[in-house]
Every structure is written in C-alpha cells, then in structure tokens.
Design a protein around this motif. Structure first.
Motif, PDB file in Angstrom:
ATOM      1  N   LEU A 234      37.852  50.289  40.200  1.00 36.56           N
ATOM      2  CA  LEU A 234      36.438  50.048  40.746  1.00 36.56           C
ATOM      3  C   LEU A 234      36.669  48.783  40.898  1.00 36.56           C
ATOM      4  O   LEU A 234      36.048  48.234  41.788  1.00 36.56           O
ATOM      5  CB  LEU A 234      35.189  49.719  39.656  1.00 36.56           C
ATOM      6  CG  LEU A 234      34.306  51.146  39.147  1.00 36.56           C
ATOM      7  CD1 LEU A 234      33.483  51.093  38.024  1.00 36.56           C
ATOM      8  CD2 LEU A 234      33.755  50.905  40.668  1.00 36.56           C
ATOM      9  N   ARG A 235      37.665  48.028  40.430  1.00 42.15           N
ATOM     10  CA  ARG A 235      37.620  46.236  40.550  1.00 42.15           C
ATOM     11  C   ARG A 235      38.347  46.658  42.212  1.00 42.15           C
ATOM     12  O   ARG A 235      37.806  45.874  43.139  1.00 42.15           O
ATOM     13  CB  ARG A 235      38.439  45.873  40.416  1.00 42.15           C
ATOM     14  CG  ARG A 235      39.176  44.501  40.743  1.00 42.15           C
ATOM     15  CD  ARG A 235      39.696  43.275  39.503  1.00 42.15           C
ATOM     16  NE  ARG A 235      41.451  44.023  39.454  1.00 42.15           N
ATOM     17  CZ  ARG A 235      42.300  43.603  38.770  1.00 42.15           C
ATOM     18  NH1 ARG A 235      41.838  42.058  38.701  1.00 42.15           N
ATOM     19  NH2 ARG A 235      43.460  43.984  38.781  1.00 42.15           N
ATOM     20  N   GLU A 236      39.165  47.750  42.655  1.00 46.22           N
ATOM     21  CA  GLU A 236      40.187  47.390  43.714  1.00 46.22           C
ATOM     22  C   GLU A 236      39.135  47.989  44.880  1.00 46.22           C
ATOM     23  O   GLU A 236      38.656  47.850  46.111  1.00 46.22           O
ATOM     24  CB  GLU A 236      40.693  48.458  44.222  1.00 46.22           C
ATOM     25  CG  GLU A 236      42.259  48.726  45.321  1.00 46.22           C
ATOM     26  CD  GLU A 236      42.666  49.336  44.961  1.00 46.22           C
ATOM     27  OE1 GLU A 236      42.908  49.974  44.384  1.00 46.22           O
ATOM     28  OE2 GLU A 236      42.494  50.670  46.432  1.00 46.22           O
ATOM     29  N   HIS A 237      38.228  49.220  44.422  1.00 49.19           N
ATOM     30  CA  HIS A 237      37.192  49.436  45.029  1.00 49.19           C
ATOM     31  C   HIS A 237      35.508  48.368  45.765  1.00 49.19           C
ATOM     32  O   HIS A 237      35.431  48.390  46.785  1.00 49.19           O
ATOM     33  CB  HIS A 237      35.943  50.698  44.409  1.00 49.19           C
ATOM     34  CG  HIS A 237      35.315  50.976  45.540  1.00 49.19           C
ATOM     35  ND1 HIS A 237      35.205  51.760  46.447  1.00 49.19           N
ATOM     36  CD2 HIS A 237      33.881  51.930  44.844  1.00 49.19           C
ATOM     37  CE1 HIS A 237      34.281  53.023  46.684  1.00 49.19           C
ATOM     38  NE2 HIS A 237      33.146  52.309  46.229  1.00 49.19           N
ATOM     39  N   LEU A 238      35.581  47.652  44.638  1.00 46.09           N
ATOM     40  CA  LEU A 238      34.540  46.654  44.981  1.00 46.09           C
ATOM     41  C   LEU A 238      35.499  45.210  45.591  1.00 46.09           C
ATOM     42  O   LEU A 238      34.337  44.599  46.054  1.00 46.09           O
ATOM     43  CB  LEU A 238      34.353  46.253  43.977  1.00 46.09           C
ATOM     44  CG  LEU A 238      32.840  47.271  43.307  1.00 46.09           C
ATOM     45  CD1 LEU A 238      32.158  46.998  42.380  1.00 46.09           C
ATOM     46  CD2 LEU A 238      31.199  47.519  44.661  1.00 46.09           C
ATOM     47  N   ALA A 239      36.571  45.087  46.057  1.00 47.24           N
ATOM     48  CA  ALA A 239      36.595  43.870  46.024  1.00 47.24           C
ATOM     49  C   ALA A 239      36.165  43.336  47.759  1.00 47.24           C
ATOM     50  O   ALA A 239      36.166  42.845  48.621  1.00 47.24           O
ATOM     51  CB  ALA A 239      38.535  44.290  46.044  1.00 47.24           C
ATOM     52  N   ASP A 240      36.646  44.562  48.177  1.00 48.73           N
ATOM     53  CA  ASP A 240      36.745  45.225  49.879  1.00 48.73           C
ATOM     54  C   ASP A 240      34.432  44.256  50.292  1.00 48.73           C
ATOM     55  O   ASP A 240      34.771  44.089  50.962  1.00 48.73           O
ATOM     56  CB  ASP A 240      36.349  46.640  50.151  1.00 48.73           C
ATOM     57  CG  ASP A 240      38.544  46.364  50.669  1.00 48.73           C
ATOM     58  OD1 ASP A 240      39.025  45.707  50.754  1.00 48.73           O
ATOM     59  OD2 ASP A 240      38.747  47.764  50.873  1.00 48.73           O
ATOM     60  N   GLN A 241      33.927  45.559  49.288  1.00 45.86           N
ATOM     61  CA  GLN A 241      32.628  45.044  49.691  1.00 45.86           C
ATOM     62  C   GLN A 241      31.629  43.874  48.857  1.00 45.86           C
ATOM     63  O   GLN A 241      31.123  43.505  49.828  1.00 45.86           O
ATOM     64  CB  GLN A 241      32.270  46.674  48.745  1.00 45.86           C
ATOM     65  CG  GLN A 241      30.645  47.364  49.295  1.00 45.86           C
ATOM     66  CD  GLN A 241      30.681  48.675  48.133  1.00 45.86           C
ATOM     67  OE1 GLN A 241      31.233  48.466  48.020  1.00 45.86           O
ATOM     68  NE2 GLN A 241      29.548  48.991  48.573  1.00 45.86           N
ATOM     69  N   ARG A 242      32.261  43.646  47.770  1.00 46.43           N
ATOM     70  CA  ARG A 242      31.560  42.145  47.587  1.00 46.43           C
ATOM     71  C   ARG A 242      32.321  41.683  46.853  1.00 46.43           C
ATOM     72  O   ARG A 242      32.692  41.547  45.342  1.00 46.43           O
ATOM     73  CB  ARG A 242      30.517  42.926  46.003  1.00 46.43           C
ATOM     74  CG  ARG A 242      30.147  44.270  46.526  1.00 46.43           C
ATOM     75  CD  ARG A 242      28.269  43.543  47.339  1.00 46.43           C
ATOM     76  NE  ARG A 242      27.620  43.929  47.734  1.00 46.43           N
ATOM     77  CZ  ARG A 242      27.193  44.675  48.739  1.00 46.43           C
ATOM     78  NH1 ARG A 242      27.817  43.745  49.472  1.00 46.43           N
ATOM     79  NH2 ARG A 242      26.453  45.308  48.694  1.00 46.43           N
TER      80      ARG A 242
END
Ligand SMILES: [Zn+2]
Length: 432
Positions: A234-242
C-alpha cells in the motif's frame, strides 16, 4: 491545426521566465507517438543549456524518444490572442509565416520541408487585463513553409497535490494529523486510500498479512503485489497517487504485538480499526482508551448485510466497545458480536467474508470520512461534527433484524448516539 499536446514542465518555464533569460533560444522535445504527446525537455538560455523534466520523474515521456529541435521566443500578447483563436476555438487555418515572424524579436529560420516547433512566452499576459481572459502566457506553434499553426499546450501547475485544496478544505490541520490504521484488508485498503485523499499527513499501517490471490477480488491493490506484505504494498501503491501522505508500514499483529502498538499510540492522533475479527477490535478499543485517543471501528456484519462504523472516544461518560455491546444486550437487542467477550483463540476459525469488494470499499470510505471528521472536530473545525457515535448502513437489507440493524432497505443508513456508560468492572474503562 494538430491534435498534438505539448507538455510544458514548470522547471523549464521558470528558466524562460527568469529576468536574465533574454528573448530567444533553442529548445528540444521528447515525443511519444502512440499518444501524440510531446514534452519540452531542454531549454537554452544564453550560453547555458538545461535539461528539464516533468514531475514525477517516473513519467514515461521523460524517457521518450527524441522529438526534435525548436526555438523559443518572447512574444507580444497579441500573438497569443491569435493562438487562442486557432487552438481554443479550433480554427483550421494557420497564420501567414511572415506576419508571425514580424512579431518575434529575431528572424525565423527556414522551416524546410518538415517544419519545427516554436514556443512563445508572452510576459504581458500575466498582467491585467489579460490575467482575467484566457490568453495564455505560453503558447506553441508548428512553423511550416505553408503557414504557422497553433499547437495545444498543457502547463504543469506551480502547485500539484493536496495543497491545491487549501482554499476549500482544512488541509493544513490534516497534514499534521497521524492516523493509525489497524487492518489493511479490503475495508482498510479502501480507507487508507480515502484518508490519503482527504490529505491526512501520516498513516501508520498495522497488518501482518500478505496479499494473496483470493484477496484480489476485493482489495484495492493490483495483482502485481501478490505475495507482498499489504502494508508495504500500500505504501508503494499510494506513493505515486498521493505523495503528500507519508505512509509508515508495520507488519505487526495488533493482538500479538500489542506492546509495540502501545508505543506507537503516543504519536497517533486517532486509530482506525478495519480488522475483522473480535480480538483485534477488542484490543484496539482497549489500547486506544488507555492511551486517551479516539478510535473508529469499521466492520461488515451479517455476511455482508450491514456495515457498521463505531466511534469510541476517551471521555469519562463514554464506555469502551465492550461496554457499548453489553448495553445493546441489556436492551434486549441484537448482539452483533457474540464472541466479543470470549478469550482470543477460543472462537471459531476465521470465515472468509462474503461481502462484495465494492461494499467493503464503501464502508472503508465512510470509515475514513468519520475518522477525518473526528480529527477535524478535535482540531476545532466544528462544522465537521458528526450526528452520532455509530453509523449503520444496509448493504443487502434483510427483514427481521432488530435495532439498531433494522434498516429495512438496502442503502438505508442510520446514525445513533449509541453511547453507553463505562461499566464499573470493565477491564478497559476501569482504573488500571
Ligand atoms: Zn468499558
């Protein structure tokens, strides 16, 4: 007229806008032919040349194919008025090359058979009356022997990210807020995404589980994360988005690692528990109460029939989760968690949830909203007060439920105060 869009990175435009930039120079582009996109990638200012990139650096056009050379000029606002007519109004016709060239500070070179792109900067467009009209400060042109045609441009804004919300949303207070999310399964993963969208500055994620294939039908994470720890993915996933939200992953089990969680709570403003199962919910209720922090507990009951979000606050007249559930039983209504008082490990094996993924996301989103509202209320934003301490929502209504779950129709939602006083002998609410 072309359908090409030219992306103009802010760091390149800043070079052209500098007081010592002069009035003209060379530029270069990257190109992505598959989506008819170009990027300004190099600007020459005097004798110095600068590579410029689009944020984020991982944007694939930063590594795109070479898209040719061109020129930049300072230009009068009048020229950008023409550009507006050509591009914004979809005019098919270009402007004569000599008329265009007359308005530039230096002569245009011969465009040859292929032509080239010219970027113009009209400093005058920044000032009244032009700043209230759609005359842009930057425009682009395709210069050919047959005429000069407008090219659509997209200027990277000075401010991107949650800071853009500042005029209408209390982003500064939320940026200072830390939320601990316990359980980042289907509900928790959606809640984490929503909390980041609200602009919460720091999220501590607590979950020992890995993402597995059976999770994919309900989880926000894509299949390339199968086998990874959910908190890390989740950390990786949201790093791009938020990227404005800092995510700190902990592969802890809230029950087994309760001591570690206790340590983290001092730096936490509010706890959101999205873990299913009795023991984690009971543990969060206990630890948050003892730490003097509010907690929000989200779950889906009755095989996906109803979503429930409870807010627990460490006030003297507010009992913990167990005290509130006991009050329900004493009232003779439904006990939604009959195993709550049972010792950990004595219950049945975990049953896979039967709720559909989007219903779980809906509950996660609502839980994030309630968590955010609680943080804002605590920070003095009283417009964010909630109507009660318990929200129930029917996801697949069934007749015959008792209160507070007698919602009747799918989509019905109900707030209740649902406060119960602490019981005298409560191990959580009583004196330690
Ligand atoms: Zn209690």
């Amino acid at each position: 007229m072309t359908s090409t869009v030219l992306l103009l990175p802010r760091n390149g435009l800043r070079r052209l806008m500098a007081p010592n930039a002069g009035t003209s120079g060379a530029i270069k582009f990257k190109r992505s032919s598959t989506d008819d996109l170009m990027l300004l990638s190099y600007v020459k200012i005097g004798e110095a040349g600068y590579q410029v990139t689009l944020a984020p650096k991982t944007h694939r056009i930063n590594q795109g194919e070479a898209g040719g050379d061109g020129l930049w000029f300072q230009a009068p606002v009048e020229l950008h008025g023409w550009w507006y007519e050509l591009v914004r109004r979809g005019d098919q016709f270009g402007v004569p090359r000599d008329e265009f060239a007359k308005r530039l500070p230096k002569p245009l070179t011969d465009p040859g058979a292929l032509g080239y792109v010219v970027l113009t900067y009209a400093p005058g467009a920044e000032f009244p009356p032009y700043d209230v009209t759609p005359i842009p400060t930057f425009a682009a042109w395709w210069v050919t022997r047959d005429g000069v045609f407008g090219v659509s441009v997209a200027v990277e804004p000075a401010e991107v990210g949650t800071g853009q919300l500042a005029a209408h949303w209390p982003i500064d207070d939320l940026a200072k807020t830390t939320v601990m999310v316990v359980g980042v399964g289907s509900i928790g993963g959606a809640a984490v995404t929503a909390l980041a969208g609200y602009g919460v500055g720091r999220l501590l994620l607590v979950d020992p589980d890995r993402l597995m294939w059976h999770n994919l039908i309900r989880h926000v994470l894509p299949d390339r994360h199968v086998g990874h720890f959910k908190v890390d993915a989740l950390r990786e996933h949201l790093a791009d988005q938020r990227s404005d939200t800092r995510i700190v992953p902990y592969r802890y089990d809230v029950v087994d690692d309760a001591h570690e969680i206790r340590g983290l709570l001092s730096a936490t403003d509010i706890v959101l528990c999205c873990a299913d199962g009795v023991a984690p919910r009971r543990t969060v209720s206990h630890l948050a109460r003892r730490a003097g922090k509010p907690a929000v507990l989200a779950c889906v009951l009755a095989d996906g029939g109803v979503g429930e979000i409870i807010r627990l606050r460490p006030f003297p007249d507010h009992g913990c989760l167990l005290c509130r559930r006991q009050a329900l039983i004493d009232d003779g209504t439904l006990d939604p968690e009959p195993a709550l008082e049972a010792g950990y490990g004595t219950g049945t094996l975990h049953q896979p949830m039967t709720a559909v993924g989007s219903d779980l996301s809906l509950v996660g989103d609502l839980a994030a909203k309630i968590t955010t509202a609680t943080a804002l209320e605590t920070a003095g934003h009283y417009a964010h007060r909630l109507p009660g301490e318990q929200l129930t929502i029917a996801l697949q209504a069934r007749r015959g439920w008792t209160g507070p779950f007698d919602l009747g129709y799918t989509g019905n939602a109900r707030w209740a105060s649902a406060i119960a006083p602490p019981r005298e002998d409560c191990p959580t609410c009583g004196k330690p």
